[in-house]
Design a protein around this motif. Structure first.
Motif, mmCIF file in Angstrom:
data_model
loop_
_atom_site.group_PDB
_atom_site.id
_atom_site.type_symbol
_atom_site.label_atom_id
_atom_site.label_comp_id
_atom_site.label_asym_id
_atom_site.label_seq_id
_atom_site.Cartn_x
_atom_site.Cartn_y
_atom_site.Cartn_z
ATOM 1 N N VAL A 1 0.888 -1.159 0.000
ATOM 2 C CA VAL A 1 0.000 0.000 0.000
ATOM 3 C C VAL A 1 0.922 1.204 0.000
ATOM 4 O O VAL A 1 1.443 1.612 1.040
ATOM 5 N N GLU A 2 1.164 1.734 -1.192
ATOM 6 C CA GLU A 2 2.090 2.854 -1.343
ATOM 7 C C GLU A 2 1.834 3.563 -2.654
ATOM 8 O O GLU A 2 1.152 3.043 -3.534
ATOM 9 N N ALA A 3 2.388 4.749 -2.759
ATOM 10 C CA ALA A 3 2.221 5.551 -3.970
ATOM 11 C C ALA A 3 3.570 5.751 -4.642
ATOM 12 O O ALA A 3 4.615 5.750 -3.978
ATOM 13 N N GLU A 4 3.524 5.904 -5.946
ATOM 14 C CA GLU A 4 4.719 6.232 -6.718
ATOM 15 C C GLU A 4 4.324 7.146 -7.871
ATOM 16 O O GLU A 4 3.187 7.131 -8.335
ATOM 17 N N ARG A 5 5.266 7.930 -8.306
ATOM 18 C CA ARG A 5 5.051 8.801 -9.462
ATOM 19 C C ARG A 5 5.468 8.062 -10.723
ATOM 20 O O ARG A 5 6.517 7.424 -10.768
ATOM 21 N N ARG A 6 4.637 8.160 -11.732
ATOM 22 C CA ARG A 6 4.960 7.653 -13.074
ATOM 23 C C ARG A 6 4.642 8.788 -14.024
ATOM 24 O O ARG A 6 3.468 9.054 -14.290
ATOM 25 N N GLY A 7 5.669 9.480 -14.450
ATOM 26 C CA GLY A 7 5.456 10.673 -15.265
ATOM 27 C C GLY A 7 4.726 11.711 -14.440
ATOM 28 O O GLY A 7 5.098 12.000 -13.309
ATOM 29 N N ASP A 8 3.645 12.225 -14.977
ATOM 30 C CA ASP A 8 2.845 13.220 -14.270
ATOM 31 C C ASP A 8 1.765 12.592 -13.392
ATOM 32 O O ASP A 8 1.026 13.304 -12.717
ATOM 33 N N ALA A 9 1.643 11.278 -13.427
ATOM 34 C CA ALA A 9 0.564 10.604 -12.704
ATOM 35 C C ALA A 9 1.038 10.052 -11.362
ATOM 36 O O ALA A 9 2.208 9.711 -11.180
ATOM 37 N N LEU A 10 0.098 9.950 -10.448
ATOM 38 C CA LEU A 10 0.318 9.295 -9.170
ATOM 39 C C LEU A 10 -0.295 7.902 -9.270
ATOM 40 O O LEU A 10 -1.478 7.767 -9.603
ATOM 41 N N VAL A 11 0.507 6.871 -9.022
ATOM 42 C CA VAL A 11 0.011 5.497 -9.032
ATOM 43 C C VAL A 11 0.012 4.999 -7.597
ATOM 44 O O VAL A 11 1.041 5.037 -6.911
ATOM 45 N N VAL A 12 -1.156 4.568 -7.133
ATOM 46 C CA VAL A 12 -1.315 4.047 -5.775
ATOM 47 C C VAL A 12 -1.501 2.541 -5.872
ATOM 48 O O VAL A 12 -2.382 2.062 -6.597
ATOM 49 N N HIS A 13 -0.670 1.796 -5.154
ATOM 50 C CA HIS A 13 -0.735 0.336 -5.150
ATOM 51 C C HIS A 13 -1.449 -0.143 -3.882
ATOM 52 O O HIS A 13 -1.198 0.374 -2.793
ATOM 53 N N ASN A 14 -2.303 -1.146 -4.042
ATOM 54 C CA ASN A 14 -2.998 -1.757 -2.913
ATOM 55 C C ASN A 14 -3.261 -3.220 -3.280
ATOM 56 O O ASN A 14 -4.295 -3.547 -3.834
ATOM 57 N N TYR A 15 -2.296 -4.079 -2.970
ATOM 58 C CA TYR A 15 -2.433 -5.503 -3.294
ATOM 59 C C TYR A 15 -1.487 -6.317 -2.414
ATOM 60 O O TYR A 15 -0.660 -5.773 -1.704
#
Length: 170
Positions: free
Chosen positions: A128-142
């Protein structure tokens, strides 16, 4: 909000400013997370003998007992092991039933309606964490393995906070 298949998280990140990755086992391919693996989870469904309270044994070990009433039926569980085999196993069924009956004797005579085996996304710890990919914020939850029901509220809260730009609750 747009719902559509994507080939990668980078592709999704070009289409939306925030992407939430709750892809389960597919997160391994999407993220390259080699620590993610299938966890076998037996699910025995019996006719409800009148139960209205759920039970989940802790601590989580390779085997435990869980009892989840759903109106006219009860879902029994109680095992997890690293495997991608979804074939129902009669010995495993008997073991789950025995552990659940030891907790709730009313289940002893309950009619078995179904025995299925699902695969859950497991890893050393849920991601459960966030990362930047280009201009987007990607939040993982798995990666919750057999603890998905137990952890769902807190992890969903934390993932939502990350998606909204706030720090998750401690």
């Amino acid at each position: 909000m747009r719902v559509a298949p994507v080939g990668s998280l980078d592709e999704a990140a070009t289409s939306a400013p925030v992407v939430v990755n709750c892809a389960g086992l597919a997160a391994r391919t999407l993220t390259g997370d080699t620590g993610l693996h299938p966890v076998r989870g037996p699910r025995i469904v019996v006719r409800n003998p009148g139960l209205d309270r759920f039970f989940m044994e802790a601590p989580m070990a390779p085997t435990w007992a869980s009892i989840f009433p759903h109106g006219d039926h009860v879902v029994l569980g109680g095992g997890q092991r690293r495997s991608d085999d979804t074939t129902p196993d009669p010995a495993e069924e008997a073991d789950v039933l025995a552990r659940c009956v030891a907790i709730e004797p009313a289940l002893a005579a309950a009619e078995i309606l179904e025995h299925r085996v699902g695969l859950r996304p497991g890893r050393a710890a849920p991601r459960v964490e966030a990362e930047r990919r280009g201009d987007a914020l990607v939040v993982h939850n798995y990666g919750h393995a057999g603890n998905g029901v137990m952890l769902s509220w807190g992890c969903a809260r934390d993932a939502a906070a990350l998606a909204l730009g706030a720090a998750p609750a401690a």
